[in-house]
Scaffold this active site. Structure first.
Site, PDB file in Angstrom:
ATOM      1  CE  LYS A 167     -18.889-123.923-120.808  1.00 51.08           C
ATOM      2  NZ  LYS A 167     -20.441-124.319-121.346  1.00 51.08           N
ATOM      3  CE  LYS A 211     -23.350-115.955-117.635  1.00 49.77           C
ATOM      4  NZ  LYS A 211     -23.599-116.505-119.038  1.00 49.77           N
ATOM      5  CE  LYS A 213     -27.737-122.490-114.944  1.00 44.57           C
ATOM      6  NZ  LYS A 213     -28.225-123.576-116.278  1.00 44.57           N
TER       7      LYS A 213
END
Length: 337
Positions: free
Chosen positions: A117, A200, A203
């Site tokens: 991240k 993956k 969102k």
């Protein structure tokens, strides 16, 4: 409270950032619902985790209610499970600080999700993003949770939770926190991108066609599955033959999870079929399973006061479990309260 007595108890949560996707449903919510009645279950909207990166306050409140609506629409029963949002139970943050003082910097440096991240901007991200695995440990251990249903990508954080529990128990010569068990089972616990089966489902992906949103209507769900990326080859006889075909394997796993079947059973049923047969079957199944959830989420979101009532009641019940555990933790540490 007897330190070594641990009631079988489930805890897990979802972060309210962006909308819910099929990945959240199959990888988490559907499993949460399935565990109701097996043991005591607590499910949380982890809004304190969401603010590790900046959130628009109005959107955060909306997203928190939307995750709660997703839980409820999928079948989570607030009479059977405790449903609440993290910020309503201040003991999460308090135990999180204590665990910041138990966890080691070296442990945090090994957390792969932080590296993913933060990327090249690690010096610019919030301290909260770096330390949030210890808050996740607090979320779990605040309830002496013995089982945590998680995706494979969260297993490392449950292992850290076990390390923190073990170090706390060792340092203070108690047997107070349990060794929580990660529950990772079933097909599609990690749902992949509909455009790239090596990534993956997210969102925050660039294209809305990459994912199924839990608020998508029936037509949109069907369209996205029919346009999902595949390859020219027909479906084989065995799963082993899908090893180098990630998009195909992802769709098989999704079908299996939606139909409560095994991937092996699905590949047997569709062996030799082309995508012209399989994709419409998957689209029909997905619409049958997901459209009612989408419709119920819309109904619930039209009544935010009712969602808030459920979350408030759940927080009261969660606090009744959390408060004595935190008080005992403070007593063990030597804090005057």
């Amino acid at each position: 409270m007897t330190d070594a007595t641990f009631t079988p108890r489930v805890f897990s949560g979802i972060k309210p950032s962006g909308g819910l996707t099929l990945g959240n449903y199959l990888g988490a919510i559907k499993r949460f619902v399935g565990m109701q009645g097996q043991m005591e279950t607590l499910y949380c909207v982890v809004d304190l985790h969401a603010i590790t990166v900046w959130q628009d306050p109005v959107e955060l409140r909306h997203a928190t209610r939307e995750v709660a609506a997703g839980y409820l629409a999928a079948g989570l029963d607030p009479a059977q499970s405790i449903l609440f949002n993290q910020a309503r139970v201040s003991q999460h943050a308090e135990l999180g600080w204590i665990f910041n003082c138990v966890a080691r910097v070296g442990w945090m440096n090994r957390m792969t999700q932080f590296k993913d991240k933060a990327g090249a901007n690690a010096e610019q991200v919030s301290l909260g993003l770096y330390a949030y695995p210890s808050l996740m440990a607090a979320d779990i251990l605040l309830y002496h949770a013995t089982h945590v249903p998680v995706g494979e990508d969260q297993k490392q954080h449950v292992e850290l939770t076990r390390d923190i529990a073990a170090k706390f128990n060792h340092d203070y010569k108690v047997d107070f926190f349990p060794q929580t068990i990660p529950v990772i089972d079933g097909p599609a616990t990690r749902v992949m991108n509909l455009r790239d089966g090596t990534k993956k489902m997210s969102k925050s992906g660039e294209s809305d066609m990459e994912r199924i949103n839990m608020r998508d209507d029936a037509d949109t769900i069907a369209k996205k599955f029919k346009k999902a990326k595949t390859d020219p080859a027909a479906l084989p006889d065995t799963l082993d033959e899908l090893r180098d075909r990630p998009e195909a394997r992802n769709l098989i796993d999704i079908y299996a999870a939606l139909s409560d079947a095994t991937p092996e059973a699905v590949i047997t049923e569709f062996a030799g079929a082309g995508w012209g047969r399989f994709k419409p079957a998957l689209a029909d199944l997905a619409v049958d399973r997901l459209a009612p959830i989408s419709n119920e989420m819309t109904r619930l979101m039209d009544d935010p006061a009712e969602i808030d009532r459920i979350l408030t009641d759940g927080a009261d019940r969660a606090r009744a479990i959390a408060a004595p555990i935190l008080s005992r933790t403070a007593e063990i540490v030597g804090l005057l309260r």
